[in-house]
Design a protein around this motif. Sequence first.
Motif, short mmCIF file in Angstrom:
data_model
loop_
_atom_site.label_atom_id
_atom_site.label_comp_id
_atom_site.label_asym_id
_atom_site.label_seq_id
_atom_site.Cartn_x
_atom_site.Cartn_y
_atom_site.Cartn_z
N ASP A 48 38.90 -61.19 96.13
CA ASP A 48 39.75 -62.60 95.90
C ASP A 48 40.55 -62.17 95.54
O ASP A 48 42.18 -63.10 96.24
CB ASP A 48 38.74 -62.87 94.43
N LEU A 49 41.70 -60.58 95.71
CA LEU A 49 42.57 -60.39 95.53
C LEU A 49 43.16 -59.70 96.63
O LEU A 49 42.01 -58.77 97.59
CB LEU A 49 43.08 -59.85 94.03
N PRO A 50 44.17 -59.57 97.17
CA PRO A 50 44.73 -58.43 98.03
C PRO A 50 44.86 -57.36 96.61
O PRO A 50 45.53 -56.31 96.14
CB PRO A 50 46.28 -58.83 97.91
N PHE A 51 43.47 -56.85 96.38
CA PHE A 51 43.65 -55.12 95.45
C PHE A 51 43.77 -54.36 95.83
O PHE A 51 43.07 -53.98 97.01
CB PHE A 51 41.65 -55.50 94.46
N LYS A 52 44.83 -53.77 95.49
CA LYS A 52 44.15 -51.85 95.49
C LYS A 52 45.49 -51.81 94.47
O LYS A 52 46.88 -52.01 94.21
CB LYS A 52 45.81 -52.40 97.03
N PRO A 53 44.94 -50.29 94.80
CA PRO A 53 46.21 -49.43 93.02
C PRO A 53 47.78 -49.76 93.29
O PRO A 53 48.66 -49.66 94.26
CB PRO A 53 45.42 -47.89 93.37
N GLY A 54 48.06 -50.18 92.34
CA GLY A 54 50.19 -50.22 92.47
C GLY A 54 50.08 -51.60 92.41
O GLY A 54 51.10 -51.85 92.81
N ARG A 55 48.96 -52.26 93.17
CA ARG A 55 49.77 -53.68 93.12
C ARG A 55 49.63 -54.25 92.15
O ARG A 55 49.19 -54.61 90.45
CB ARG A 55 48.69 -53.99 94.64
N VAL A 56 50.71 -55.43 91.93
CA VAL A 56 50.68 -56.46 90.37
C VAL A 56 50.96 -58.00 90.98
O VAL A 56 50.91 -57.76 91.94
CB VAL A 56 52.73 -55.88 90.74
N ILE A 57 49.93 -58.10 90.43
CA ILE A 57 49.28 -59.43 90.25
C ILE A 57 49.76 -59.99 89.17
O ILE A 57 49.84 -59.92 87.68
CB ILE A 57 47.74 -59.44 89.83
N THR A 58 50.08 -61.59 89.33
CA THR A 58 50.76 -62.49 88.28
C THR A 58 49.31 -63.12 87.74
O THR A 58 48.62 -63.64 88.07
CB THR A 58 51.68 -63.49 88.97
N LEU A 59 49.40 -62.54 86.39
CA LEU A 59 48.61 -63.30 85.71
C LEU A 59 48.40 -65.20 85.58
O LEU A 59 49.98 -65.63 85.30
CB LEU A 59 48.27 -62.76 84.24
N ALA A 60 47.61 -65.88 84.75
CA ALA A 60 47.62 -67.14 83.99
C ALA A 60 49.31 -67.86 83.34
O ALA A 60 49.40 -68.53 82.97
CB ALA A 60 46.41 -67.89 83.58
N GLY A 61 49.31 -66.74 82.71
CA GLY A 61 50.68 -66.33 81.58
C GLY A 61 51.46 -66.39 81.58
O GLY A 61 52.64 -66.29 80.97
#
Length: 296
Positions: free
Chosen positions: A218-231
């Motif tokens: 569901d994400l561009p999941f990759k170790p080291g990648r940063v994802i913005t959370l809902a908050g």
Amino acid sequence: MTTPELAPIPEGLQGTIITDCADANARARQEIRFKHLFGVIPTFVGLTAERDFQDLEAAGQLVDALDAADTHTTYRQAPNVILANVAPRGDDIREHWENGTPFCYFKLGANTVLAPYEGRALALAGRLGLVRTARLLDVPSVTRTLAQDGVIKKYIAKAIDNSQFRSLHFLPLAASELARGRSLPNEKLPVPVLSEPAPAAWYVDSFGNVKTTLLKSDLPFKPGRVITLAGGQKATCYRRLTDVPTGELAITIGSSGYRTRRWLEVVIQKGDAAAELGIKIGSPVLGDIVQTPANG
């Protein structure tokens, strides 16, 4: 009327109850009833979410129960009965169903699952492709059949039809008859496909780690990648919890899920992610922005 001979319960059968009826009195009665019908005391999972999100928690607990019963070996799987009950009543439900959301059942390998047909209880199992169709059980039709066959008395059938505690009076009885090989009146229907659950928390464990409805696909999941959370917080992707530096907010591949498909978790190494971020069951997880860092 002669009393019918009971077919035996399959040898080695195990049981699980997932329910919002989880106070001490309700739990004791459900465990006693299950023990008398099946001969074993079931594993009991009391739902902890707020009322509006109990069916979402049940959805995750159901997938985990199916996964735990799957030993990932070539050994024969023991038969397993899972009873999931989170069936709210109210004006909106009464418009469609006389005495609460109807139950359905499906089989997956050696598992027989009984759960509410509507709502989110089957949403995550459906999303993983574990169930696509289910057999809808109309309570009066089932109890009438059992009465005609001499399994229960007619006055008991009527009492079950109007019971407010269907997960005690109906669900284990129907499951017992199915486990013994009896065919019950049913209607085959597709499992509802919900736009929900949107990326959300379905459970918070004792360490404050947040189990989500997200898969790594569901994400561009990759170790080291940063994802913005809902908050608005930034969480870095790590493959395992052990890889997360102390104190860092992260997204990891968790232990919950089915076989190779595991739900992502929001964690803080040696911290309580749920408390620090104000997340509880049902809380949204993702923000609107997905970022790729320089070290991604």
